[in-house]
Design an enzyme around this catalytic site. Structure first.
Site, PDB file in Angstrom:
ATOM      1  N   ASP A 185      -7.089  11.753   9.739  1.00  0.00           N
ATOM      2  CA  ASP A 185      -7.365  11.194   7.922  1.00  0.00           C
ATOM      3  C   ASP A 185      -7.863   9.456   8.975  1.00  0.00           C
ATOM      4  O   ASP A 185      -7.282   8.202   7.593  1.00  0.00           O
ATOM      5  CB  ASP A 185      -6.210  10.905   7.612  1.00  0.00           C
ATOM      6  CG  ASP A 185      -6.355  10.632   6.512  1.00  0.00           C
ATOM      7  OD1 ASP A 185      -7.406  10.588   5.381  1.00  0.00           O
ATOM      8  OD2 ASP A 185      -4.952   9.988   5.686  1.00  0.00           O
ATOM      9  N   LYS A 217       7.028   1.224   5.963  1.00  0.00           N
ATOM     10  CA  LYS A 217       7.169   2.800   5.428  1.00  0.00           C
ATOM     11  C   LYS A 217       8.097   3.188   5.081  1.00  0.00           C
ATOM     12  O   LYS A 217       8.813   3.642   5.817  1.00  0.00           O
ATOM     13  CB  LYS A 217       6.096   2.801   6.240  1.00  0.00           C
ATOM     14  CG  LYS A 217       4.847   4.888   5.834  1.00  0.00           C
ATOM     15  CD  LYS A 217       4.508   4.365   7.233  1.00  0.00           C
ATOM     16  CE  LYS A 217       3.834   5.610   6.345  1.00  0.00           C
ATOM     17  NZ  LYS A 217       2.696   6.680   7.362  1.00  0.00           N
ATOM     18  N   VAL A 261       4.467   1.492   1.262  1.00  0.00           N
ATOM     19  CA  VAL A 261       4.463   0.612   2.874  1.00  0.00           C
ATOM     20  C   VAL A 261       4.632  -0.842   1.685  1.00  0.00           C
ATOM     21  O   VAL A 261       3.644  -1.803   0.973  1.00  0.00           O
ATOM     22  CB  VAL A 261       2.757   0.196   3.214  1.00  0.00           C
ATOM     23  CG1 VAL A 261       3.204  -0.599   4.286  1.00  0.00           C
ATOM     24  CG2 VAL A 261       2.774   1.911   3.930  1.00  0.00           C
ATOM     25  N   THR A 310       0.419   7.984   3.363  1.00  0.00           N
ATOM     26  CA  THR A 310       0.003   9.563   2.884  1.00  0.00           C
ATOM     27  C   THR A 310       1.198  10.133   2.637  1.00  0.00           C
ATOM     28  O   THR A 310       2.000  10.807   1.552  1.00  0.00           O
ATOM     29  CB  THR A 310       0.138  10.627   4.334  1.00  0.00           C
ATOM     30  OG1 THR A 310      -1.543  10.016   5.284  1.00  0.00           O
ATOM     31  CG2 THR A 310      -0.184  11.829   4.496  1.00  0.00           C
ATOM     32  N   GLY A 354       1.118  -1.250   0.187  1.00  0.00           N
ATOM     33  CA  GLY A 354       0.250   0.205   0.608  1.00  0.00           C
ATOM     34  C   GLY A 354       0.817   1.480   0.210  1.00  0.00           C
ATOM     35  O   GLY A 354       2.122   0.853  -0.028  1.00  0.00           O
TER      36      GLY A 354
END
Length: 327
Positions: free
Chosen positions: A152, A59, A44, A40, A37
């Protein structure tokens, strides 16, 4: 007499062939195979510790275009995560520098809430849905008590393990907020489908109520498996989507409406009725409907806190009791 301490060397662990070739202590498959993924501020990766065999999420922190060294946004995220420790908040294990790249090392969870809700065969029963919702609000209550706004909250930023353990993740936009005085923050936060009306109207002095609105949007997704306000990416379109379901706000329901920075600019052209009951009253339980109605109030001051939500009859009284979803 001299006491002599003999140190016995540990036997070197035997690594599988693919681990032997790894340049890193965290093995990941080549290319994009290990990408799970995008956060922000970076990609990842799924990785495995070559010695402990523990799965982790790496990340990668974007360093491109940084003239002042380490990105200040990443510093804020790391500092914030180091101060948090809760069963429903993702755990930052370490920060690793490798070949001029910098990674945040997190515990690995196999699903995000979006993937779980859209899974073709795995279906959640009402007790499991309630348990996931309860865990989400327990994590949110912890953050708000610690003076942290997530900013978020959305289904894609909520992770779930195989044992049904839910954790709030992606703190790239999170920040500490002042509880005792009003400070200005940016309103360009929260993915737009989950953004509260006060942010869409330009508010810069806000608090935990913006996270409560986002969490209410996620709660609708848990119940119905679809987004309640899917706009096309613009503030005007998003406000129209909200007004089309909750009706056009007025000064009686929301006393601070006309003081909003962009109220005149985004003034609604026609008055729309509230059709929330028509759309959702029959699709959820009575207590769940009452809870959603409370969280979707236009006036942020009238929305319940995460602590209030956990004490609501939906969680406290109404059957069935929460039950953890196990894969």
């Amino acid at each position: 007499m001299v006491k002599k301490i003999m140190k016995r060397l540990k036997t070197k662990p035997i690594l599988p062939d693919e681990f032997k070739t790894s340049d890193s202590v965290y093995f990941r498959k080549p290319g994009n195979e290990s990408v799970v993924g995008s956060g922000t501020y970076g990609k990842v990766f799924k990785a495995i510790h070559v010695y402990t065999k523990e799965l982790v999420a790496l990340k990668k922190i974007r360093m491109e275009g940084e003239r002042d060294g380490f990105p200040v946004t990443a510093v804020r995220e790391i500092k914030l995560l180091q101060s948090l420790k809760h069963v429903n908040v993702v755990s930052l294990q370490e920060v690793m520098v490798e070949k001029n790249d910098c990674f945040m090392v997190f515990e690995y969870l196999s699903h995000d809430l979006t993937g779980l809700l859209n899974h073709p065969t795995f279906k959640l029963n009402p007790a499991q849905k309630k348990d996931l919702a309860k865990q989400m609000f327990e994590g949110l209550d912890y953050l708000h008590r610690r003076g942290v706004l997530h900013r978020d909250i959305k289904a894609a930023n909520i992770l779930v393990s195989n044992e049904g353990q839910l954790k709030l993740a992606d703190f790239g936009l999170a920040r500490f907020y002042a509880k005792r005085r009003q400070l200005d923050y940016t309103n360009r936060v929260i993915t737009i489908w989950y953004r509260s009306p006060e942010l869409l109207l330009g508010e810069t002095q806000y608090g935990p109520a913006v996270d409560i609105w986002s969490a209410a949007c996620v709660l609708v997704e848990i119940f119905t498996r679809h987004a309640i306000f899917p706009g096309d990416g613009g503030e005007i379109s998003q406000l129209d989507k909200i007004y089309a379901i909750l009706g056009t706000p007025n000064s009686r329901d929301w006393p601070g409406l006309k003081d909003m920075q962009w109220f005149e600019l985004l003034r609604p052209t026609a008055r729309k009725p509230n059709v929330f009951a028509d759309k959702y009253k029959e699709r959820v339980t009575p207590a769940a409907y009452e809870l959603l109605e409370a969280m979707f109030q236009y006036d942020p001051a009238k929305r319940p806190t995460a602590g209030d939500v956990l004490e609501h009859p939906y969680f406290a009284v109404e059957e069935p009791a929460p039950q953890q979803a196990i894969e």
